[in-house]
Design an enzyme around this catalytic site. Sequence first.
Site, PDB file in Angstrom:
ATOM      1  N   GLY A 145       0.791  -1.194  -0.084  1.00  0.00           N
ATOM      2  CA  GLY A 145      -0.089   0.027   0.044  1.00  0.00           C
ATOM      3  C   GLY A 145       1.038   1.371  -0.029  1.00  0.00           C
ATOM      4  N   PHE A 146       0.585   2.346   0.867  1.00  0.00           N
ATOM      5  CA  PHE A 146       1.366   3.311   0.754  1.00  0.00           C
ATOM      6  C   PHE A 146       2.459   3.290   1.886  1.00  0.00           C
ATOM      7  CE2 PHE A 146      -1.730   5.275  -1.349  1.00  0.00           C
ATOM      8  CZ  PHE A 146      -2.785   5.734  -0.836  1.00  0.00           C
ATOM      9  N   ASP A 202      -9.149  -9.304   5.557  1.00  0.00           N
ATOM     10  CA  ASP A 202      -8.123  -9.674   4.385  1.00  0.00           C
ATOM     11  C   ASP A 202      -7.089 -10.489   4.631  1.00  0.00           C
ATOM     12  OD1 ASP A 202      -5.682  -7.377   2.845  1.00  0.00           O
ATOM     13  OD2 ASP A 202      -6.867  -9.133   2.087  1.00  0.00           O
TER      14      ASP A 202
END
Length: 300
Positions: free
Chosen positions: A38-39, A151
Amino acid sequence: PQKSSQRKEKAPPEVPAVITDKERGTYYEKGRFLGKGGFAHCYELTNRTTREIVAGKVVPKSMLVKQYQRDKMAQEVHIHRELCHPNIVKLFHFFEDSLNVYITLELCARRSLMELHKRRKAVTEPEARYFTHQVVEGVLYLHDLKIIHRDMKLGNLFLNDDLVVKIGDFGLATTVDGDERKKTLCGTPNYIAPEVLNKMGHSFEVDIWAVGCILYILLFGQPPFESKSLEETYSRIRHNNYTIPSISSQPAASLIRKMLDPEPTRRPTAKQVHRDIFFKSGFMPTRLPVSCLTMVPKFG
Ligand SMILES: COc1cc(C(=O)NC2CCN(C)CC2)ccc1Nc1cc2c(cn1)c(C)nn2-c1cc(Cl)cc(CCC(N)=O)c1
């Protein structure tokens, strides 16, 4: 032209050699790069005073410009920081400096079940029992706290030096009030359940579905709905189109079928999975040698 977020994602963050947690007066020496998601970029951080080494997730503030991005990160930390269980990655601290936001987490030196799977493909049934039982203990703890992870996947199941499984990455996690069914999920789970695809509302059962996929991969070496394209995979999930290899033991096949039931309310709860005969139907190691990361173990 690339979306703006993709373009920014490429640039690794500016991370000082010494990271300061001003509030606690703690200094961390930045160590080797562990990976990104992700980031976030993740590094080994060494506490200057205690010499303890942790996993440090670094998110540039330049990536957290939209309020919903800040809210998502705040939600991840808000849920994760309260958790304390041997099969859940520990979140230690959350702080920021002028450039980045930092999250320090329990370091799991043997990476995740994804790397073990890539190296071993299918593992032995005792190993699958050992790993899945620990994942279910972690899921049971979360569900008792009314938290859905949403997730669960091999890359989020971290391994420490003793090959203890630790559930990490609460970026898609949420809490359930009463009997509500969640309507939205911002992000794309790896082992996505049919009710999420059909936008019928979802709840704790999506984690049980994912555990069914994880047990299937550990035993048979590939995901149950694996296809050439995402559309084909989604179609197979919608049609519950998967097969259990004939080499499977009966208890394993039976438990997988229950967890991959297309009707969420027919799936077993985490408690029922934890008690399933599969975990008593053969040898359950109490620990595993690190040689399991690369080769089939010889159980005594
Ligand atoms: C010593 O501990 C680790 C080592 C490695 C590793 O060896 N990575 C290599 C570094 C060199 N490059 C070339 C290949 C991967 C990877 C992860 C380690 N431990 C480790 C990593 C950890 C955590 C705990 N412990 C937690 C919690 N979150 N993250 C985390 C966070 C992000 Cl943003 C990305 C990744 C990488 C994806 C993955 N599943 O490995 C991990």
